[in-house]
Scaffold this motif. Structure first.
Motif, PDB file in Angstrom:
ATOM      1  N   TYR A  94       0.904  -1.272   0.264  1.00  0.00           N
ATOM      2  CA  TYR A  94      -0.164   0.066  -0.091  1.00  0.00           C
ATOM      3  C   TYR A  94       0.836   1.228  -0.029  1.00  0.00           C
ATOM      4  CZ  TYR A  94       1.073   0.253   5.090  1.00  0.00           C
ATOM      5  OH  TYR A  94       1.525   0.192   6.312  1.00  0.00           O
ATOM      6  N   ARG A  95      -0.034   2.122  -0.404  1.00  0.00           N
ATOM      7  CA  ARG A  95       1.078   3.503  -0.557  1.00  0.00           C
ATOM      8  C   ARG A  95       0.548   4.384   0.571  1.00  0.00           C
ATOM      9  NH1 ARG A  95       2.376   5.027  -5.788  1.00  0.00           N
ATOM     10  NH2 ARG A  95       3.316   6.896  -4.994  1.00  0.00           N
ATOM     11  N   LYS A  96       1.611   4.662   1.645  1.00  0.00           N
ATOM     12  CA  LYS A  96       1.366   5.222   3.136  1.00  0.00           C
ATOM     13  C   LYS A  96       0.515   6.432   2.824  1.00  0.00           C
ATOM     14  CE  LYS A  96       5.388   3.292   4.972  1.00  0.00           C
ATOM     15  NZ  LYS A  96       6.665   3.737   5.589  1.00  0.00           N
ATOM     16  N   SER A  97       0.732   7.339   1.837  1.00  0.00           N
ATOM     17  CA  SER A  97      -0.047   8.462   1.584  1.00  0.00           C
ATOM     18  C   SER A  97      -1.419   8.415   1.334  1.00  0.00           C
ATOM     19  CB  SER A  97       0.542   9.335   0.719  1.00  0.00           C
ATOM     20  OG  SER A  97       0.671   8.548  -0.442  1.00  0.00           O
ATOM     21  N   VAL A  98      -1.898   7.190   0.439  1.00  0.00           N
ATOM     22  CA  VAL A  98      -3.211   7.220   0.176  1.00  0.00           C
ATOM     23  C   VAL A  98      -4.178   6.563   1.450  1.00  0.00           C
ATOM     24  CG1 VAL A  98      -4.834   5.773  -1.293  1.00  0.00           C
ATOM     25  CG2 VAL A  98      -2.616   6.798  -2.081  1.00  0.00           C
ATOM     26  N   ALA A  99      -3.399   5.564   2.040  1.00  0.00           N
ATOM     27  CA  ALA A  99      -4.155   4.940   3.346  1.00  0.00           C
ATOM     28  C   ALA A  99      -4.310   6.026   4.307  1.00  0.00           C
ATOM     29  CB  ALA A  99      -3.295   3.953   3.915  1.00  0.00           C
ATOM     30  N   ALA A 110      -6.994   8.336   3.415  1.00  0.00           N
ATOM     31  CA  ALA A 110      -8.565   7.870   3.393  1.00  0.00           C
ATOM     32  C   ALA A 110      -8.744   7.448   4.902  1.00  0.00           C
ATOM     33  CB  ALA A 110      -8.422   6.496   2.599  1.00  0.00           C
ATOM     34  N   GLY A 111      -7.703   7.678   5.902  1.00  0.00           N
ATOM     35  CA  GLY A 111      -8.115   7.295   7.226  1.00  0.00           C
ATOM     36  C   GLY A 111      -8.072   6.058   7.567  1.00  0.00           C
ATOM     37  N   LEU A 112      -7.157   5.003   6.833  1.00  0.00           N
ATOM     38  CA  LEU A 112      -7.213   3.748   7.239  1.00  0.00           C
ATOM     39  C   LEU A 112      -5.917   3.465   8.159  1.00  0.00           C
ATOM     40  CD1 LEU A 112      -8.777   0.961   6.429  1.00  0.00           C
ATOM     41  CD2 LEU A 112      -7.330   0.876   4.262  1.00  0.00           C
ATOM     42  N   ASP A 113      -6.395   2.495   8.933  1.00  0.00           N
ATOM     43  CA  ASP A 113      -5.273   2.341  10.215  1.00  0.00           C
ATOM     44  C   ASP A 113      -4.768   1.007   9.527  1.00  0.00           C
ATOM     45  OD1 ASP A 113      -3.406   1.895  12.243  1.00  0.00           O
ATOM     46  OD2 ASP A 113      -5.175   1.493  13.547  1.00  0.00           O
ATOM     47  N   MET A 114      -3.431   1.138   9.090  1.00  0.00           N
ATOM     48  CA  MET A 114      -2.609  -0.190   8.550  1.00  0.00           C
ATOM     49  C   MET A 114      -1.967  -0.921   9.364  1.00  0.00           C
ATOM     50  SD  MET A 114      -4.060  -0.297   5.418  1.00  0.00           S
ATOM     51  CE  MET A 114      -2.953  -1.544   4.954  1.00  0.00           C
ATOM     52  N   THR A 115      -2.090  -0.427  10.841  1.00  0.00           N
ATOM     53  CA  THR A 115      -1.325  -1.285  11.859  1.00  0.00           C
ATOM     54  C   THR A 115      -2.317  -2.280  12.371  1.00  0.00           C
ATOM     55  OG1 THR A 115      -2.414   0.066  13.570  1.00  0.00           O
ATOM     56  CG2 THR A 115      -0.207   0.809  12.578  1.00  0.00           C
ATOM     57  N   GLN A 116      -3.575  -2.286  11.756  1.00  0.00           N
ATOM     58  CA  GLN A 116      -4.581  -3.503  12.223  1.00  0.00           C
ATOM     59  C   GLN A 116      -4.988  -4.178  10.535  1.00  0.00           C
ATOM     60  OE1 GLN A 116      -5.604  -3.882  15.228  1.00  0.00           O
ATOM     61  NE2 GLN A 116      -4.193  -2.353  15.807  1.00  0.00           N
ATOM     62  N   ILE A 157     -11.393  -1.410  -0.720  1.00  0.00           N
ATOM     63  CA  ILE A 157     -12.001  -0.827  -1.827  1.00  0.00           C
ATOM     64  C   ILE A 157     -12.524   0.648  -1.710  1.00  0.00           C
ATOM     65  CG2 ILE A 157     -14.338  -1.098  -3.065  1.00  0.00           C
ATOM     66  CD1 ILE A 157     -13.629  -3.996  -3.171  1.00  0.00           C
ATOM     67  N   GLU A 158     -13.124   0.723  -0.382  1.00  0.00           N
ATOM     68  CA  GLU A 158     -13.607   2.149  -0.097  1.00  0.00           C
ATOM     69  C   GLU A 158     -12.629   3.087  -0.138  1.00  0.00           C
ATOM     70  OE1 GLU A 158     -16.055   4.340   3.932  1.00  0.00           O
ATOM     71  OE2 GLU A 158     -15.863   2.076   3.591  1.00  0.00           O
ATOM     72  N   ALA A 159     -11.435   2.635   0.510  1.00  0.00           N
ATOM     73  CA  ALA A 159     -10.213   3.789   0.687  1.00  0.00           C
ATOM     74  C   ALA A 159      -9.897   4.134  -0.583  1.00  0.00           C
ATOM     75  CB  ALA A 159      -9.145   3.118   1.470  1.00  0.00           C
ATOM     76  N   ALA A 160      -9.557   3.157  -1.527  1.00  0.00           N
ATOM     77  CA  ALA A 160      -9.151   3.680  -2.971  1.00  0.00           C
ATOM     78  C   ALA A 160     -10.117   4.548  -3.519  1.00  0.00           C
ATOM     79  CB  ALA A 160      -8.981   2.275  -3.676  1.00  0.00           C
ATOM     80  N   SER A 161     -11.532   4.198  -3.679  1.00  0.00           N
ATOM     81  CA  SER A 161     -12.473   4.769  -4.331  1.00  0.00           C
ATOM     82  C   SER A 161     -12.772   6.158  -3.555  1.00  0.00           C
ATOM     83  CB  SER A 161     -13.870   3.990  -4.027  1.00  0.00           C
ATOM     84  OG  SER A 161     -14.929   4.783  -4.641  1.00  0.00           O
ATOM     85  N   SER A 162     -12.156   6.415  -2.215  1.00  0.00           N
ATOM     86  CA  SER A 162     -12.622   7.810  -1.759  1.00  0.00           C
ATOM     87  C   SER A 162     -11.531   8.749  -2.463  1.00  0.00           C
ATOM     88  CB  SER A 162     -12.505   7.615  -0.266  1.00  0.00           C
ATOM     89  OG  SER A 162     -11.168   7.491   0.247  1.00  0.00           O
ATOM     90  N   GLY A 202       4.246   0.643   1.979  1.00  0.00           N
ATOM     91  CA  GLY A 202       4.041  -0.094   2.878  1.00  0.00           C
ATOM     92  C   GLY A 202       3.699  -1.523   2.721  1.00  0.00           C
ATOM     93  N   TRP A 203       3.486  -2.332   3.647  1.00  0.00           N
ATOM     94  CA  TRP A 203       3.206  -3.844   3.597  1.00  0.00           C
ATOM     95  C   TRP A 203       2.290  -4.347   4.783  1.00  0.00           C
ATOM     96  CZ3 TRP A 203       8.197  -1.756   3.314  1.00  0.00           C
ATOM     97  CH2 TRP A 203       8.775  -2.129   4.299  1.00  0.00           C
ATOM     98  N   ALA A 204       1.404  -5.167   4.385  1.00  0.00           N
ATOM     99  CA  ALA A 204       0.630  -5.906   5.564  1.00  0.00           C
ATOM    100  C   ALA A 204       0.258  -7.395   4.953  1.00  0.00           C
ATOM    101  CB  ALA A 204      -0.665  -5.119   5.740  1.00  0.00           C
ATOM    102  N   LEU A 205      -0.407  -7.945   5.720  1.00  0.00           N
ATOM    103  CA  LEU A 205      -1.138  -9.211   5.403  1.00  0.00           C
ATOM    104  C   LEU A 205      -2.136  -9.097   4.493  1.00  0.00           C
ATOM    105  CD1 LEU A 205      -1.360 -11.319   8.606  1.00  0.00           C
ATOM    106  CD2 LEU A 205      -0.007 -11.633   6.728  1.00  0.00           C
ATOM    107  N   TYR A 206      -2.308 -10.243   3.462  1.00  0.00           N
ATOM    108  CA  TYR A 206      -3.221 -10.201   2.402  1.00  0.00           C
ATOM    109  C   TYR A 206      -4.753  -9.622   3.025  1.00  0.00           C
ATOM    110  CZ  TYR A 206      -5.291 -12.018  -1.834  1.00  0.00           C
ATOM    111  OH  TYR A 206      -5.929 -12.294  -3.409  1.00  0.00           O
ATOM    112  N   PRO A 207      -5.519  -8.962   2.298  1.00  0.00           N
ATOM    113  CA  PRO A 207      -6.971  -8.542   2.923  1.00  0.00           C
ATOM    114  C   PRO A 207      -7.827  -9.539   3.499  1.00  0.00           C
ATOM    115  CG  PRO A 207      -6.494  -7.277   0.982  1.00  0.00           C
ATOM    116  CD  PRO A 207      -5.312  -8.326   0.807  1.00  0.00           C
ATOM    117  N   ALA A 208      -8.504  -9.489   4.381  1.00  0.00           N
ATOM    118  CA  ALA A 208      -9.630 -10.533   4.936  1.00  0.00           C
ATOM    119  C   ALA A 208     -10.750 -10.217   4.079  1.00  0.00           C
ATOM    120  CB  ALA A 208      -9.560 -10.393   6.495  1.00  0.00           C
ATOM    121  N   MET A 209     -11.546 -11.184   4.092  1.00  0.00           N
ATOM    122  CA  MET A 209     -12.832 -11.128   3.427  1.00  0.00           C
ATOM    123  C   MET A 209     -13.926 -10.431   4.545  1.00  0.00           C
ATOM    124  SD  MET A 209     -13.084 -11.656   0.300  1.00  0.00           S
ATOM    125  CE  MET A 209     -14.649 -12.372  -0.184  1.00  0.00           C
ATOM    126  N   ASN A 210     -13.838 -10.920   5.636  1.00  0.00           N
ATOM    127  CA  ASN A 210     -14.640 -10.392   6.920  1.00  0.00           C
ATOM    128  C   ASN A 210     -14.050 -10.139   7.884  1.00  0.00           C
ATOM    129  OD1 ASN A 210     -17.118 -11.547   5.244  1.00  0.00           O
ATOM    130  ND2 ASN A 210     -16.235 -13.464   5.838  1.00  0.00           N
TER     131      ASN A 210
END
Length: 440
Positions: free
Chosen positions: A160-165, A168-174, A182-187, A305-313
């Protein structure tokens, strides 16, 4: 196993095809018998294309054998499907030069079921699987038995691009979900890097989505073709289709999504429209190399940045893709004992760490991740290790080719995927192919 095109992103065998292959390979079969009396045997290792790492390991292990054997490498085609076809045909023809083979995990059952692989000795299996990460070990088994030796084990992580996350207000530590990215990229009016081409990468994506939703594409993998039960027309399959459809229909994958591969999605991610991307570890050395060449701005590295593959739920574990290479020995090899000695050398944790650092392909053995200096080259190594512990193989079945090709034909292009109809239509089409009622 999808690989970068530069270095890294069940055929029924009739008598006529086998006879033709046997004639075509006649010279190869004879050459396997031409060792000078008294000379150390030469082992042929059929390798997938890389940046020269397997050839280097072949030399190192030949030298370390003290003259017991010499390993020569033979390069397979770049395309994973072409690799599978060449190996399958050679094995079916009884090629005696198949001493060591680099095998894509999904193809292992196809070679194991008809007895094309020499059994892995119990002591070799015990030594070479000690400390192997769970996902990688699963990809080396057939019917709960180790039939190949894990070498390196690829997986996709979320880049992920840290600036975009941040914007978008997305906490990538979680842990994050597909809905969240999808919501973050769209916003932010940015693109999500996924692989939408009609290729093996589509099966990789669909399998990871279905598995992350708690499902399985094949529910009884060791069943006969006409008895296989599929899990595409399920809640998990519909959730998977929802992700693929949303990214396709809303244009979130970018204009090139229908032909997008691992390489092209990386290039898109590196540009101004990049935001999030699921892709393999080769992204890191490839991006650093482009920065060093001046093709990309130096500031890009600090923004990744990097994180685990996205979860579905939310609150549930993810199931990242599993790729990589296992090493097998052909059942007609004239030197199976020496071949397994060589394999033990090749897959030692020290050699796996070396291969990771020089070629960008992650170790299957957890001990290799403790190699001094490894995290300096790959700072995301702990995330890769954790991903491999959670990774789920693509369907382990002798009919993998029919299943994968069927998915590719019915889940592309992504914009045509319909959660209400695609899973059911895809499942019925594949079952008809397996019953011999339709052709791929």
């Amino acid at each position: 196993m999808p690989k970068d095109a530069r270095y890294w992103g069940h055929t029924r065998k009739g008598a006529r095809a086998a006879a033709g292959v046997a004639l075509a390979l006649g010279a190869t079969l004879l050459s396997g018998c031409g060792t000078d009396e008294g000379a150390a045997p030469t082992l042929t290792w059929y390798i997938n294309p890389d940046a020269g790492g397997q050839a280097e390991l072949a030399k190192q292990c030949s030298d370390a054998s003290g003259g017991a054997y010499t390993i020569e490498t033979s390069l397979l085609p770049n395309d994973a499907a072409a690799q599978r076809e060449q190996l399958a045909r050679r094995l079916a023809a009884g090629d005696k030069s198949m001493d060591i083979m680099s095998l894509d995990p999904p193809n292992v059952p196809e070679y194991a079921e008809p007895g094309y692989l020499a059994p892995v000795p119990d002591d070799v299996a015990e030594r070479t699987t000690e400390g192997v990460l769970e996902g990688a070990l699963a990809g080396a088994k057939w019917k709960d038995k180790v039939v190949a030796v894990p070498f390196w084990a690829n997986t996709q992580i979320l880049w992920y691009r840290k600036s975009v996350a941040s914007a978008a207000g997305l906490d990538m530590t979680q842990p994050v979900t597909w809905d969240q990215i999808i919501e973050a990229a769209s916003s932010q009016d940015k693109y999500i890097g996924v692989q939408g081409a009609r290729a093996e990468s589509m099966t990789v994506w669909v399998n990871a989505l279905v598995a992350s939703a708690g499902g399985k594409i094949v529910e009884n993998p060791d069943a006969a073709a006409d008895e296989i039960k599929l899990g595409l027309d399920t809640d998990a399959g519909k959730q998977a289709a929802e992700v693929v459809s949303t990214i396709g229909k809303e244009g979130l994958g970018g204009p090139g999504l229908p032909t997008q591969t691992e390489n092209t999605s990386m290039i898109q991610f590196q540009g101004d429209q990049g935001s999030f991307m699921v892709n393999y570890p080769f992204v890191w050395p490839a991006t650093n190399a482009s920065v060093e060449e001046g093709a990309l701005p130096a500031s890009l590295i600090d923004d990744i940045g990097w994180a685990l593959y996205p979860a579905m739920n939310e609150g549930e574990e993810t199931a990242p893709p599993l790729g990589g290479i296992n090493l097998g020995v052909g059942s007609n090899s004239q030197h199976p004992d020496l071949a397994y000695q060589a394999i033990e050398c090749i897959v030692s944790p020290e050699n796996q760490a070396q291969y990771f650092e020089t070629n960008g392909n992650p170790p299957s053995n957890e001990a290799a991740y403790d190699s001094p200096g490894l995290e300096e080259t790959f700072p995301m190594a702990p995330t890769i290790r954790d991903s491999l512990e959670l990774a789920v193989p693509r369907p382990q079945t002798p009919y993998y080719n029919e299943i994968s090709t069927g998915i590719q034909q019915t889940w592309t292009p992504p914009s045509d995927v319909n959660p209400d109809t695609t899973p059911a239509e895809s499942q019925e089409f594949i079952l008809e192919v397996l019953r011999g009622e339709k052709l791929l």
